[in-house]
Design an enzyme around this catalytic site. Structure first.
Site, PDB file in Angstrom:
ATOM      1  N   CYS A 183       0.838  -1.189   0.000  1.00 48.37           N
ATOM      2  CA  CYS A 183       0.000   0.000   0.000  1.00 48.37           C
ATOM      3  C   CYS A 183       0.877   1.245   0.000  1.00 48.37           C
ATOM      4  CB  CYS A 183      -0.913   0.007   1.225  1.00 48.37           C
ATOM      5  SG  CYS A 183       0.011  -0.014   2.782  1.00 48.37           S
ATOM      6  N   CYS A 210       3.427   1.536   2.737  1.00 47.90           N
ATOM      7  CA  CYS A 210       4.676   0.805   2.521  1.00 47.90           C
ATOM      8  C   CYS A 210       5.650   1.645   1.692  1.00 47.90           C
ATOM      9  CB  CYS A 210       4.406  -0.516   1.804  1.00 47.90           C
ATOM     10  SG  CYS A 210       3.373  -1.681   2.735  1.00 47.90           S
ATOM     11  N   ASP A 224      27.561  23.263 -39.259  1.00 47.06           N
ATOM     12  CA  ASP A 224      29.013  23.232 -39.447  1.00 47.06           C
ATOM     13  C   ASP A 224      29.231  22.827 -40.906  1.00 47.06           C
ATOM     14  OD1 ASP A 224      31.812  23.022 -38.859  1.00 47.06           O
ATOM     15  OD2 ASP A 224      31.541  20.845 -38.822  1.00 47.06           O
ATOM     16  N   ASP A 240      29.650  18.052 -36.250  1.00 45.96           N
ATOM     17  CA  ASP A 240      30.386  16.856 -35.835  1.00 45.96           C
ATOM     18  C   ASP A 240      31.783  17.303 -35.416  1.00 45.96           C
ATOM     19  OD1 ASP A 240      31.654  17.386 -38.244  1.00 45.96           O
ATOM     20  OD2 ASP A 240      32.000  15.272 -38.680  1.00 45.96           O
ATOM     21  N   ASP A 295      32.889  21.200 -32.364  1.00 45.80           N
ATOM     22  CA  ASP A 295      31.490  21.622 -32.385  1.00 45.80           C
ATOM     23  C   ASP A 295      30.771  21.374 -31.057  1.00 45.80           C
ATOM     24  OD1 ASP A 295      31.427  22.483 -35.074  1.00 45.80           O
ATOM     25  OD2 ASP A 295      31.262  20.407 -35.754  1.00 45.80           O
TER      26      ASP A 295
END
Length: 810
Positions: free
Chosen positions: A98, A101, A516, A705, A709
């Site tokens: 419950c 608990c 880029d 990439d 970057d």
């Protein structure tokens, strides 16, 4: 023998077996120990929260297995590091009965030194715990949980899948019971309503009512148990849910029909309406489950391709080990047709690999010694050995699955608005229904067409029930997550990895996309168009090779490849290697100062040198003397123009930021018709430019990439990294293009915009539906049966509209 109640678990036992302590009685040593622990920790209020509810006595568990929780193998498999350097683990708690608990376990864990977070899901019993391993061991956390009568074990997704399938099967059984019983009730209803017009004796009518009662009872209390359970858990957590509305409407109608059946009141029974309400809504919820299942099929397919073991070569012997036992540095053998289990670098042999599961690219990729291989790919033609560079937990495929699971659990921003509305929706509807009943009953209204010929109480009651049933918070609650799930699954099929679903909304509303150049708009496979040597001796060439070999930049890698094919060299050990932002590298060897990069790098070190070209330029200098010059050309990606044209058509501003010189930058920008571009940019200047755009109200997407970057990617609203990016770029990015194709990036915008459009359609439909149907129900123009059918159809429409996202996608 008199029964006595245990003061901890509240279960009753024979008095003579109870453990007596002053005025307290305990059924076992476990209950007695837990009681003392709660008392000593000041947690006696647990019993107030528990009330009169009974719980199972504390689990009797041996603590002989505690050492395994601190083993490095266990920690590697089940824990992850947070951003702050703490450990996080997901546990399943056994013995939770419950909310009390849950409260007790959270309270105990939060009060434990070294534990920073302990969140327990009441429905799944799954606990997320973050702790400092330098302050407390995991075994001590497990022991603490066990000391208060519960048990804990590591969450395993495969076990969770088994439980999910059991739940789905249970749902299906309940739905089929409802369908079979309701079909029989409908046949009885045909006879009842025919007799209503043609004449029927009270005895026959009573028999039909009783038969409907017998068939409706299992529908309501067995099939409809899921609604009672949902309503109960909702109320325990102070939430008035859709389950409460359905269970309330069905129970009230059932109770009223019972009163008619047993002659407590006069009128008509509506057992058929009760059965159909439960059945229609249950079928709608089951279709919802099926819809979600189809949306996550992509994830299941990905997970199913992960190998479970690998052949490891140690001391000349081959052993088949579970992936969790494979470590970085181990040598793995992969035969023809086998899947790569973990990431590595080939040390022996060469072969073609099928990488379609990662990139979507159907053509095989040839790999030789020194090349990287990735988990989940397939060796097509030759035996190879490779050295493990990433363990299973951190390998490419495992990381993708983890990120996909996280993205399916995340929520777009627009969902917060829908959640706020749906959270209060059911409570509002119940209030409106109660007011409707009072108005109809006390004002004696008789506006409805369907409620003629029944008494005022019955009429008022059925109108109120119709209001409860027809309102559909579930359509509102489904509007965003259902569309998001379908969108994420379609994006994954296009080799697009969204780390969170919320980025769908951001991409859909983006105003500016920044690119880029090298490796993003261009192929990043630079070719040497001209090489000029001023002092071509073996030592200088070896120094040059060693310098470019220390960098992952596309220019350095291209020169390295060129040198390998055209000169004789030996690899030297350089010292003090430094990366100069957007300019190049510096290093030293013995008493020599070595430089490699563009003209700006030479100027920084006080070297005067002029050279004009429309190509990328790499200059190599030793002790301030230029030794070699390389001119490089990078072709534009085939699908770059298509992407740029699409973004312009969608009124999205396109900007290019590059560290290359203005001649190279202008050449690419002119070919792609990018009006706004900036050359000779450093990582810091890129990031600052993005921040300026954001401050002006722009929603900025950065695509790049490489290490240079990473700062700019982290500064944008949404960062997108190509699949071949450096690890640091992937870690700060929000979206990863696994195949590095710009066609996939166009797909990201197309699918995100389409998904966001369908989310808005779902929300508008849900709101309009409720705005129209609720007043009709309040006016008495809808009976409960049609209300249930209407509500289920509204949810089904939301699901089907979400699945339309797939339509037209290739």
């Amino acid at each position: 023998m008199p029964k006595v109640e245990c003061n901890h678990c509240h279960l009753s036992f024979d008095d003579e077996i109870m453990i007596k302590e002053n005025d307290l009685r305990f059924c076992c040593n476990g209950c007695q120990n837990v009681h003392h622990i709660l008392k000593s920790d000041g947690l006696e209020s647990f019993y107030e929260k528990l009330g009169n509810k009974k719980i199972a006595p504390p689990l009797e568990i041996s603590n002989n297995d505690l050492d395994k929780f601190d083993s490095q193998n266990f920690l590697d498999n089940y824990t992850t590091f947070t951003k702050d350097g703490f450990l996080q683990i997901d546990l399943i708690l056994e013995g939770i009965h419950c909310a009390a608990c849950v409260w007790l376990n959270e309270k105990v864990l939060y009060d434990t030194k070294g534990v920073f977070e302990a969140n327990i899901n009441f429905t799944t019993n799954k606990a997320k715990i973050i702790f400092n391993p330098e302050v407390i061991k995991l075994s001590q956390i497990i022991l603490k949980i066990r000391s208060i009568g519960y048990n804990a074990y590591a969450y395993d997704s495969s076990i969770a899948d088994i439980e999910a399938n059991k739940a789905k099967q249970d749902y299906f059984i309940r739905m089929m019971v409802a369908v079979v019983c309701t079909m029989n009730i409908m046949m009885l209803s045909v006879a009842k309503y025919t007799g209503f017009f043609t004449g029927m004796s009270n005895e026959v009518k009573q028999m039909i009512h009783f038969a409907e009662f017998i068939l409706t009872t299992p529908v309501l209390f067995f099939s409809g148990w899921v609604f009672y359970k949902g309503a109960y858990f909702g109320l325990k957590n102070k939430i008035v849910s859709m389950d409460l509305a359905v269970s309330t409407g069905a129970t009230l109608t059932y109770t009223y029909s019972m009163a008619v059946l047993f002659h407590i009141t006069r009128g008509e029974s509506y057992f058929d309406s009760v059965a159909m309400i439960i059945t229609f809504v249950l079928v709608g919820k089951y279709l919802e489950v099926i819809g979600k299942k189809s949306a996550v099929d992509t994830l299941d397919k990905i997970k199913s391709t992960i190998p479970l073991e690998a052949t490891v070569i140690k001391n000349g012997e081959k052993k088949v080990l579970a992936l969790n036992s494979v470590k970085v540095g181990d040598i793995i053998e992969i035969k023809t047709g086998e899947k790569v289990a973990v990431d590595g670098k080939i040390t022996f042999g060469s072969a073609s690999f099928d990488e379609s599961s990662l990139t979507g690219e159907s053509l095989p990729v040839y790999k030789k010694e020194g090349d990287n291989v990735y988990s989940g790919t397939i060796n097509l033609d030759s035996l190879v050995h490779f050295e493990v560079t990433k363990d299973f937990k951190n390998s490419t495929f495992s990381s993708i699955v983890t990120l996909l699971e996280d993205s399916l659990n995340s929520k777009p921003k627009i969902q917060s608005l829908a959640n706020k509305i749906s959270r209060k929706f059911s409570a509002t509807i119940l209030t409106i229904a109660f007011i409707t009943f009072l108005v109809w009953y006390f004002l004696g209204l008789d506006l409805g067409f369907y409620f003629d010929g029944i008494n005022q109480f019955e009429r008022s009651f059925m109108v109120a029930v119709s209001v409860i049933i027809i309102a559909c918070p579930c359509a509102l609650a489904l509007a965003t997550p259902m569309a998001s799930l379908v969108g994420i699954s379609q994006l994954a099929k296009k080799s697009l990895l969204f780390k969170e679903a919320k980025f769908i909304e951001t991409i859909a509303n983006a105003t500016t996309v920044i690119f880029d150049k090298t490796g993003t708009l261009t192929k990043g496979e630079l070719s040497i168009v001209n090489a000029t040597y001023f002092d071509k001796n073996e030592k200088n060439l070896s120094l040059l090779f060693s310098l470019v070999d220390s960098s992952n930049h596309p220019i350095s890698q291209s020169i390295k490849k060129y040198l390998q094919e055209n000169i004789t060299y030996q690899k030297l050990f350089l010292e003090n290697i430094k990366n100069i932002e957007a300019k190049g590298l510096s290093a030293s060897f013995e008493d020599l100062e070595i430089l490699g990069g563009n003209i700006e790098l030479l100027k920084e070190f006080g070297i005067e040198f002029e050279f004009t070209t429309n190509n990328s330029l790499y200059i190599f200098a030793i002790n301030k003397k230029v030794v070699a010059i390389f001119e490089l050309e990078d072709d534009i990606k085939d699908d770059a123009k298509e992407l740029i044209d699409y973004l312009k058509k969608e009124q999205v501003e396109v900007i290019m930021l590059t560290g290359d010189n203005k001649y190279v930058a202008s050449k690419v920008a002119n070919n792609l018709k990018i009006e706004k571009f900036y050359s000779s940019q450093t990582p810091t200047s890129k990031a600052n430019y993005i921040k300026e755009l954001k401050n002006s109200g722009k929603i900025v997407v950065m695509v790049g990439d490489g290490v240079n970057d990473s700062v700019a990617l982290a500064s944008s609203d949404v960062s997108i990294a190509m699949g071949n990016s450096a690890d640091v770029s992937l870690s700060v990015s929000d979206i990863v293009l696994l195949n590095s194709k710009l066609k996939a990036l166009k797909d990201a915008f197309v699918i995100s915009k389409k998904t966001y459009k369908h989310i808005k359609q779902n929300l508008i439909f849900s709101l309009v539906y409720n705005a129209v149907t609720i007043p009709l129900a309040m006016l008495g123009y809808v009976i409960p049966l049609f209300a249930a059918l209407s509500m289920s159809l509204s949810s089904l429409i939301v699901i089907l509209n979400s699945l339309r996202i797939k339509k037209g996608l290739k």
